[in-house]
Design a protein around this motif. Structure first.
Motif, PDB file in Angstrom:
ATOM      1  N   CYS A 138      -7.017   4.745   2.977  1.00  0.00           N
ATOM      2  CA  CYS A 138      -5.605   4.942   2.622  1.00  0.00           C
ATOM      3  C   CYS A 138      -5.484   5.709   1.307  1.00  0.00           C
ATOM      4  CB  CYS A 138      -4.878   3.608   2.506  1.00  0.00           C
ATOM      5  SG  CYS A 138      -4.295   2.977   4.079  1.00  0.00           S
ATOM      6  N   LEU A 163      -0.207  -5.983  -0.206  1.00  0.00           N
ATOM      7  CA  LEU A 163      -1.455  -6.151  -0.946  1.00  0.00           C
ATOM      8  C   LEU A 163      -1.477  -7.502  -1.643  1.00  0.00           C
ATOM      9  CD1 LEU A 163      -1.637  -2.657  -2.660  1.00  0.00           C
ATOM     10  CD2 LEU A 163      -2.832  -3.399  -0.616  1.00  0.00           C
ATOM     11  N   PHE A 207      -3.615   0.655  -3.183  1.00  0.00           N
ATOM     12  CA  PHE A 207      -3.950   0.988  -1.801  1.00  0.00           C
ATOM     13  C   PHE A 207      -4.733  -0.160  -1.182  1.00  0.00           C
ATOM     14  CE2 PHE A 207      -3.789   4.903  -4.277  1.00  0.00           C
ATOM     15  CZ  PHE A 207      -2.823   5.613  -3.571  1.00  0.00           C
ATOM     16  N   CYS A 208      -4.617  -0.298   0.138  1.00  0.00           N
ATOM     17  CA  CYS A 208      -5.313  -1.396   0.820  1.00  0.00           C
ATOM     18  C   CYS A 208      -6.772  -1.064   1.098  1.00  0.00           C
ATOM     19  CB  CYS A 208      -4.588  -1.744   2.115  1.00  0.00           C
ATOM     20  SG  CYS A 208      -4.523  -0.410   3.320  1.00  0.00           S
ATOM     21  N   CYS A 263       0.847  -1.185   0.000  1.00  0.00           N
ATOM     22  CA  CYS A 263       0.000   0.000   0.000  1.00  0.00           C
ATOM     23  C   CYS A 263       0.891   1.246   0.000  1.00  0.00           C
ATOM     24  CB  CYS A 263      -0.897  -0.009   1.230  1.00  0.00           C
ATOM     25  SG  CYS A 263      -1.930   1.456   1.397  1.00  0.00           S
TER      26      CYS A 263
END
Length: 147
Positions: free
Chosen positions: A87, A71, A82-83, A64
């Motif tokens: 975020c 990830l 991004f997770c 991320c």
């Protein structure tokens, strides 16, 4: 650099990933990865390491951009950066200069006369909400001509 990032770099370097691959996966510069590896004693000859390993290529994990959490990428689905949405929003709010904006318009504020730039189709007349309120309820208008 956070302790989590340091441990990730150490793990990936021990798996014989290159500085470029690690930097790309973590979203940091190559110089940052290289200097950390040299200070931590993780630099070395990768050609010798690859000769001793099997010919099966390793798949580089992704992390991320905001929090650094690993990830899990799925096949036939868009590559994740991004997770979570939280975020994603946090990272983009912290990096507004990286946003690719289209169709900029530069105009003067009807209230204060300051030039400002807006993006998009909808026409803006005021630089801030405060200027809109002053113009609307107090009748404040700029003395100069508007564009």
């Amino acid at each position: 650099m956070t302790e989590q990032q340091k441990s990730i770099i150490k793990t990936l370097r021990e798996q014989n990933f290159s500085y470029n691959a690690i930097a790309k996966a973590m979203g940091v510069t190559v110089a940052t990865v290289k200097s950390y590896c040299q200070r931590a004693g993780l630099a070395g000859n990768r050609k010798e390491a690859f000769k001793s390993q099997s010919d099966t290529p390793l798949e580089l994990p992704t992390f991320c951009r905001c929090c650094g959490k690993q990830l899990i990428q799925r096949e036939k689905v868009k590559h994740r950066k991004f997770c979570s949405d939280a975020c994603r929003v946090t990272w983009w709010n912290a990096h507004p200069e990286l946003v690719k904006r289209r169709n900029p318009h530069t105009v003067k504020c009807l209230c204060c006369g300051k030039e400002f730039t807006y993006f998009g189709i909808k026409q803006h007349k005021f630089c801030t909400h405060e200027c809109y309120i002053k113009h609307r309820y107090e009748g404040v208008t700029c003395d100069t001509e508007t564009v």
